[in-house]
Design a protein around this motif. Structure first.
Motif, PDB file in Angstrom:
ATOM      1  N   GLN A  88       0.846  -1.191   0.000  1.00  0.00           N
ATOM      2  CA  GLN A  88       0.000   0.000   0.000  1.00  0.00           C
ATOM      3  C   GLN A  88       0.881   1.240   0.000  1.00  0.00           C
ATOM      4  N   MET A  89       0.584   2.174  -0.899  1.00  0.00           N
ATOM      5  CA  MET A  89       1.423   3.365  -1.017  1.00  0.00           C
ATOM      6  C   MET A  89       0.649   4.610  -0.625  1.00  0.00           C
ATOM      7  N   PHE A  90       1.408   5.659  -0.310  1.00  0.00           N
ATOM      8  CA  PHE A  90       0.843   6.985  -0.042  1.00  0.00           C
ATOM      9  C   PHE A  90       1.829   8.014  -0.550  1.00  0.00           C
ATOM     10  N   VAL A  91       1.343   9.002  -1.283  1.00  0.00           N
ATOM     11  CA  VAL A  91       2.203  10.065  -1.799  1.00  0.00           C
ATOM     12  C   VAL A  91       1.560  11.410  -1.490  1.00  0.00           C
ATOM     13  N   VAL A  92       2.389  12.410  -1.213  1.00  0.00           N
ATOM     14  CA  VAL A  92       1.920  13.763  -0.918  1.00  0.00           C
ATOM     15  C   VAL A  92       2.946  14.740  -1.465  1.00  0.00           C
ATOM     16  N   ALA A  93       2.460  15.858  -2.022  1.00  0.00           N
ATOM     17  CA  ALA A  93       3.319  16.818  -2.728  1.00  0.00           C
ATOM     18  C   ALA A  93       3.549  18.073  -1.895  1.00  0.00           C
ATOM     19  N   TYR A  94       4.753  18.659  -2.063  1.00  0.00           N
ATOM     20  CA  TYR A  94       5.145  19.883  -1.355  1.00  0.00           C
ATOM     21  C   TYR A  94       5.934  20.782  -2.308  1.00  0.00           C
ATOM     22  N   PRO A  95       5.995  22.072  -1.996  1.00  0.00           N
ATOM     23  CA  PRO A  95       6.806  22.961  -2.846  1.00  0.00           C
ATOM     24  C   PRO A  95       8.295  22.676  -2.742  1.00  0.00           C
ATOM     25  N   ARG A  96       8.750  22.231  -1.547  1.00  0.00           N
ATOM     26  CA  ARG A  96      10.179  22.011  -1.335  1.00  0.00           C
ATOM     27  C   ARG A  96      10.407  20.793  -0.467  1.00  0.00           C
ATOM     28  N   GLU A  97      11.644  20.354  -0.420  1.00  0.00           N
ATOM     29  CA  GLU A  97      12.035  19.210   0.412  1.00  0.00           C
ATOM     30  C   GLU A  97      12.765  19.757   1.643  1.00  0.00           C
ATOM     31  N   MET A  98      12.017  20.001   2.714  1.00  0.00           N
ATOM     32  CA  MET A  98      12.569  20.568   3.937  1.00  0.00           C
ATOM     33  C   MET A  98      12.119  19.717   5.124  1.00  0.00           C
TER      34      MET A  98
ATOM     35  N   PRO B 166       3.854   1.777  11.353  1.00  0.00           N
ATOM     36  CA  PRO B 166       4.638   0.540  11.276  1.00  0.00           C
ATOM     37  C   PRO B 166       5.767   0.534  12.302  1.00  0.00           C
ATOM     38  N   ALA B 167       6.366  -0.630  12.495  1.00  0.00           N
ATOM     39  CA  ALA B 167       7.436  -0.753  13.497  1.00  0.00           C
ATOM     40  C   ALA B 167       8.709  -0.048  13.058  1.00  0.00           C
ATOM     41  N   ARG B 168       9.028  -0.090  11.749  1.00  0.00           N
ATOM     42  CA  ARG B 168      10.268   0.512  11.255  1.00  0.00           C
ATOM     43  C   ARG B 168       9.974   1.352  10.016  1.00  0.00           C
ATOM     44  N   LEU B 169      10.765   2.404   9.824  1.00  0.00           N
ATOM     45  CA  LEU B 169      10.739   3.164   8.584  1.00  0.00           C
ATOM     46  C   LEU B 169      12.155   3.213   8.028  1.00  0.00           C
ATOM     47  N   ILE B 170      12.275   2.950   6.733  1.00  0.00           N
ATOM     48  CA  ILE B 170      13.573   2.807   6.075  1.00  0.00           C
ATOM     49  C   ILE B 170      13.791   4.023   5.169  1.00  0.00           C
ATOM     50  N   TYR B 171      14.974   4.651   5.299  1.00  0.00           N
ATOM     51  CA  TYR B 171      15.265   5.907   4.609  1.00  0.00           C
ATOM     52  C   TYR B 171      16.605   5.828   3.883  1.00  0.00           C
ATOM     53  N   ASP B 172      16.774   6.761   2.929  1.00  0.00           N
ATOM     54  CA  ASP B 172      18.109   7.137   2.486  1.00  0.00           C
ATOM     55  C   ASP B 172      18.742   7.982   3.594  1.00  0.00           C
ATOM     56  N   ASN B 173      19.977   8.391   3.398  1.00  0.00           N
ATOM     57  CA  ASN B 173      20.652   9.234   4.385  1.00  0.00           C
ATOM     58  C   ASN B 173      20.331  10.705   4.108  1.00  0.00           C
ATOM     59  N   LEU B 174      19.029  11.048   4.270  1.00  0.00           N
ATOM     60  CA  LEU B 174      18.572  12.403   4.005  1.00  0.00           C
ATOM     61  C   LEU B 174      19.151  13.376   5.019  1.00  0.00           C
ATOM     62  N   LYS B 175      19.487  14.573   4.580  1.00  0.00           N
ATOM     63  CA  LYS B 175      20.003  15.578   5.502  1.00  0.00           C
ATOM     64  C   LYS B 175      18.942  16.006   6.509  1.00  0.00           C
ATOM     65  N   THR B 176      17.686  15.923   6.128  1.00  0.00           N
ATOM     66  CA  THR B 176      16.610  16.287   7.038  1.00  0.00           C
ATOM     67  C   THR B 176      16.326  15.192   8.060  1.00  0.00           C
ATOM     68  N   VAL B 177      16.938  14.021   7.884  1.00  0.00           N
ATOM     69  CA  VAL B 177      16.735  12.892   8.799  1.00  0.00           C
ATOM     70  C   VAL B 177      18.028  12.524   9.513  1.00  0.00           C
TER      71      VAL B 177
END
Length: 499
Positions: free
Chosen positions: A159-169, A188-199
């Motif tokens: 199941q997917m969810f997408v949401v749009a924003y003007p910027r990535e902040m 969910p128990a875990r969330l998997i990310y890239d090494n985002l600067k915001t994270v």
């Protein structure tokens, strides 16, 4: 190769003649002679399958491929989109023919593609969700814009969810998580990310990471475990990586057109539910929606919403403004020169002083814009009424029509600036609606002046006395009612005549 072996065995072992072998096996004698001299396995060149229905459209398809090869990858159409484009101009053939042609054209331009091997991953219900950003182009309000889209994907149900924003902040990341958990109905128990600067603030050896403190506040609120992938190892969250390309094809090609981000995000949420009616890639007998219904009870319930703001300490300028992301927002004049806390969310800017919110504005994403609330400057107007005519907060102030008409008339009168400011000060307590009604009554009377408007306004806001009857106790009731005697006034008249 079996036929060649049988021919050679009959001729060499059984000593049959070429004619006998040809007669018994139903072959021609030249074919038998050819196979007698064959030692290695023959190789046949496969002819390209004929596509008679695609033939008249190959020139148009080639033109499209050449034109789109000059575009960025995100703006190129997939083979299926090209197939749909050909259908619109009359193509009635199969999709496979278009797909093979596109593949051959790309191979001739770029050479064969090297396929990398991966290990299949298995996830349990409610275990993991993958996150990623993508960059898309849309038309909002008639203007072509480049936007950022946050992607979530539950690893078990898909199941997917997408949401749009003007910027990535960072405030967008926080808001996107709150929206996603609300959409999923749990965490969910875990969330998997890239090494985002915001994270992620710092990447150490192996899986060790220093996560951003504000992001950890989000994780602590919803109680999920953040997991960062190994750098340059996108396959660790391959599902959402593939989703980015699919969503671009399904939702943003051709160009999506909406009036605002609110309309766009409402449509995206609806499409996420519709796309869940497709078959699950592993459990092919079930839909994604059915698998999601099984996974949803395994998600952790949401106990409270998260206020996803990013906080900055700022000092209010002498013009009662704070600067946020290249734009300026007004603050009440009482806070001029003070240090305040500015809380920035994805769609709002709030100013906090002494633990209370003293200003709140809808966030804008242009540059060098001025967002003012005229009420913030009323105390300044009381001392500097001349600023009413050219003050930036008041020039474009959208006032009711009756107030504008009265303002224009009063400003032409002597000391009209100060008189109208006094009306605004009173309206700051009573409200613009009451002032608008008072101005309408004044205009109906035909004589416009500040005292008349103020009198009408005071009458409107004056408290009404209760109309209840006065109850007199029985103990003080009159037993003998007095008799009216008007002759006493004659005495007074006579006395006055004497003098």
């Amino acid at each position: 190769m079996d036929i060649i072996y049988e021919i050679r065995r009959r001729h060499s072992i059984q000593k049959q003649s070429i004619s006998a072998i040809a007669r018994d096996m139903g072959l021609s004698r030249p074919t038998v002679r050819k196979h007698l001299n064959t030692i290695t396995e023959p190789k046949y060149e496969r002819e390209q399958p004929a596509s008679p229905k695609l033939g008249p459209f190959e020139e148009q398809l080639t033109t499209w491929l050449e034109e789109e090869s000059k575009l960025i990858r995100s703006r190129r159409r997939s083979a299926h989109r090209l197939f749909e484009g050909l259908q619109e101009i009359g193509y009635i053939g199969a999709y496979d023919s278009v797909q093979r042609y596109v593949k051959r054209w790309k191979s001739s331009k770029h050479g064969p593609k090297i396929t990398e091997a991966f290990v299949p991953l298995v996830f349990q219900p409610g275990d993991a969700c993958q996150f990623d950003w993508s960059q898309e182009q849309v038309e909002l309000g008639g203007v072509l814009q480049t936007i950022k889209v946050a992607h979530f994907r539950l690893a078990y149900s898909r199941q997917m969810f997408v949401v749009a924003y003007p910027r990535e902040m960072q405030e967008m990341v926080l808001d996107a998580h709150s929206r996603a958990f609300t959409f999923f109905g749990g965490v969910p128990a875990r969330l998997i990310y890239d090494n985002l600067k915001t994270v992620v603030d710092a990447v150490f050896v192996g899986k060790e990471r220093q996560f951003n403190r504000r992001f950890l506040t989000l994780a602590n609120h919803y109680l999920f475990e953040p997991v960062a992938c190994t750098p340059a190892s996108g396959w660790e969250k391959g599902q959402v990586e593939n989703q980015v390309g699919n969503v671009r094809e399904w939702l943003f090609t051709p160009l999506a057109r909406f009036t605002s981000f609110a309309d766009l995000n409402h449509w995206l949420a609806t499409r996420c539910k519709e796309l869940a009616l497709r078959s699950h890639p592993l459990q092919t007998q079930r839909t994604i929606a059915e698998c999601f219904a099984d996974e949803q009870p395994a998600l952790r319930p949401i106990t409270a919403s998260f206020d996803g703001y990013v906080e900055q300490m700022m000092r209010v300028s002498s013009t009662c403004l704070v600067r946020v992301d290249r734009n300026r927002y007004s603050v009440p004049a009482s806070a001029a020169g003070q240090a305040v806390s500015v809380r920035i969310t994805a769609d709002q800017v709030r100013v906090v002083a002494h633990g209370e919110i003293i200003a709140a504005h809808s966030r804008v994403f242009g540059r060098d814009l001025l967002i003012c609330d005229p009420w913030h400057y009323l105390p300044v107007l009381e001392k500097k009424p001349g600023a009413l005519r050219n003050g930036a907060p008041f020039v474009d102030w959208e006032l009711p029509k009756s107030i504008r008409l009265v303002r224009d008339k009063i400003l032409k009168q002597p000391k009209g600036d100060r008189a109208f400011v006094e009306l605004l000060m009173l309206a700051g307590e009573a409200g613009l609606d009451a002032l608008a009604v008072a101005c309408e009554l004044t205009l109906e009377a035909g004589v416009v002046s500040a005292p008349i408007v103020m009198n009408e306004l005071r009458r409107l806001i004056a408290p009404h006395l209760p109309a209840a009857a006065i109850h007199v106790p029985d103990g003080i009731a009159l037993t003998i009612e007095p008799i009216a005697n008007c002759h006493r006034y004659d005495y007074l008249l006579g006395a006055n005549n004497v003098h």
